[in-house]
Design an enzyme around this catalytic site. Structure first.
Site, PDB file in Angstrom:
ATOM      1  N   HIS A 197       0.843  -1.205   0.000  1.00  0.00           N
ATOM      2  CA  HIS A 197       0.000   0.000   0.000  1.00  0.00           C
ATOM      3  C   HIS A 197       0.878   1.256   0.000  1.00  0.00           C
ATOM      4  CE1 HIS A 197      -3.685   2.275   1.477  1.00  0.00           C
ATOM      5  NE2 HIS A 197      -2.708   3.138   1.718  1.00  0.00           N
ATOM      6  N   GLU A 198       1.861   1.314   0.908  1.00  0.00           N
ATOM      7  CA  GLU A 198       2.710   2.500   1.013  1.00  0.00           C
ATOM      8  C   GLU A 198       3.667   2.623  -0.170  1.00  0.00           C
ATOM      9  OE1 GLU A 198       2.117   4.789   3.062  1.00  0.00           O
ATOM     10  OE2 GLU A 198       0.635   3.658   4.200  1.00  0.00           O
ATOM     11  N   HIS A 241       2.057   4.409  -3.032  1.00  0.00           N
ATOM     12  CA  HIS A 241       2.072   5.868  -2.886  1.00  0.00           C
ATOM     13  C   HIS A 241       3.414   6.436  -3.327  1.00  0.00           C
ATOM     14  CE1 HIS A 241      -1.765   6.329  -0.981  1.00  0.00           C
ATOM     15  NE2 HIS A 241      -1.449   5.640   0.097  1.00  0.00           N
TER      16      HIS A 241
END
Length: 374
Positions: free
Chosen positions: A58-59, A62
């Site tokens: 998820h990170e 980004h």
């Protein structure tokens, strides 16, 4: 990983332990009783590790999308309440903000779908069991993570999405941040109140977790609001107004022993730009970094051998906006930026320099407010 440093805070052990123990001592034996304790423990531990890898994915999404949109990002830290991808500057446009913020929930949702499909396929092929139950849990938790992060409140990804939309509609990044952080504080206090209700209703553990999440959201939203106020104060202040012009430099050929003992540098500052024979900047040497060189090697080690290279330091032009340099200085371990004009060193900006400008502007703004207050 992709040039991005991955850090793990010690508090990750807490979430790992809670998930592993919760699965091994609760959900897995409840769903499939009669198995050996070590099997529950292994399944719980493996599932917890895969969940943490899901947070990392998820990170990473980004950080990678941020890079593709011109926003440098080189560090991710996993901790108790998830993870943080450190971005060195603001998104250049609402569209870029939308892409950077939106990719995280999409990745979590995609992982939820993948784990769900695997649970169905394994269930059809081998029947229900511990590993199918683990896959089903991973599917559910990733979908829940995607939905939670999509809530329109800072500091969640949904708050960034809300900020992008308001920024696009109003043309004001500051107003957009105020809306997103205001929503974050409201939602955070709602979680705190709901947590208190759960505690009194007998669900103490769930209530305390909800209160912790709410407190975290409120604190982070308030911090973002403060940063937005700071950016408003800095406005169009140029870097040259905060920098120290023509800073003292250290020639690259200087030995570490000379650097640490020569009166030209002793006690004056904690770090100095390093320049080559032609006066071109090469990087930065700090007293702390030089002090790490063993004593018996300092006389034959030059500062050029141990400096922080220029490519790893934030740089700016004297006429650049100070507010645009601030995130890079805050993210840099050196807490400094070199100011260059035509590839020549003309100044240096430290975190303390920026703080002095902010303090001065805050005082002036407060005094102006007092004069007009009825």
């Amino acid at each position: 990983m992709a040039g991005i440093r991955i850090g793990v805070h010690w508090s990750v052990l807490v979430i790992f332990g809670l998930i592993a123990l919760g699965l091994a001592g609760g959900r897995l034996p409840d769903a499939h009783p009669g198995r050996s304790g070590w099997l529950y423990a292994v399944a719980g531990a493996v599932t917890a590790v895969i969940f943490l890898l899901s947070l990392l994915a998820h990170e990473l999404s980004h950080a990678i999308v941020a890079r593709r949109n011109g926003v440098p990002s080189d560090e991710i830290t996993l901790w108790l309440l998830g993870g943080v991808a450190r971005l060195k500057s603001e998104a250049p446009s609402p569209a870029a903000e939308l892409r950077i913020a939106g990719v995280g929930p999409l990745v979590s949702l995609a992982l939820g779908v993948v784990f769900g499909l695997l649970a169905v396929l394994f269930g059809q092929a081998y029947g229900t069991g511990l590993w199918v139950e683990a896959l089903a849990w991973l599917a559910a938790i990733n979908v829940l993570l995607a939905l939670f992060n999509a809530l329109p409140a800072a500091p969640l990804d949904g708050g960034r999405l809300l900020r992008a939309v308001v920024w696009w509609r109003t043309g004001s990044r500051l107003r957009a941040t105020a809306v997103a952080t205001g929503a974050g504080r409201v939602l955070g206090w709602m979680f705190v109140i709901a947590g208190i209700f759960l505690v009194f209703a007998g669900a103490a553990v769930d209530g305390l977790w909800l209160m912790l999440i709410g407190w975290f959201m409120t604190a982070m939203a308030s911090a973002e609001g403060g940063q937005a106020r700071m950016r408003e104060l800095l406005g169009t202040v140029p870097v040259r107004r905060a920098m120290t012009p023509d800073p003292e430099t250290v020639p690259a050929a200087t030995t570490v022993q000379q650097f640490l003992s020569d009166p030209a540098w002793v006690y004056r500052h904690s770090a100095f730009p390093v320049t080559d024979a032609a006066g071109r900047p090469l990087g930065l040497i700090s007293v702390h970094r030089a002090g790490k060189v063993p004593v018996d090697e300092r006389h034959r080690t030059s500062v050029a051998d141990v400096l922080v290279p220029l490519d790893d330091l934030p740089t700016a032009h004297p006429e650049d906006r100070l507010v645009d340099l601030l995130p890079a200085v805050e993210a840099s371990p050196a807490r400094r930026a070199l100011v260059l004009a035509d590839d020549r060193l003309v100044g240096i900006v430290t975190q303390s320099d920026i703080n002095r400008v902010i303090s001065w502007l805050t005082t002036v703004a407060s005094a102006a407010g007092d004069r007009v207050r009825p």
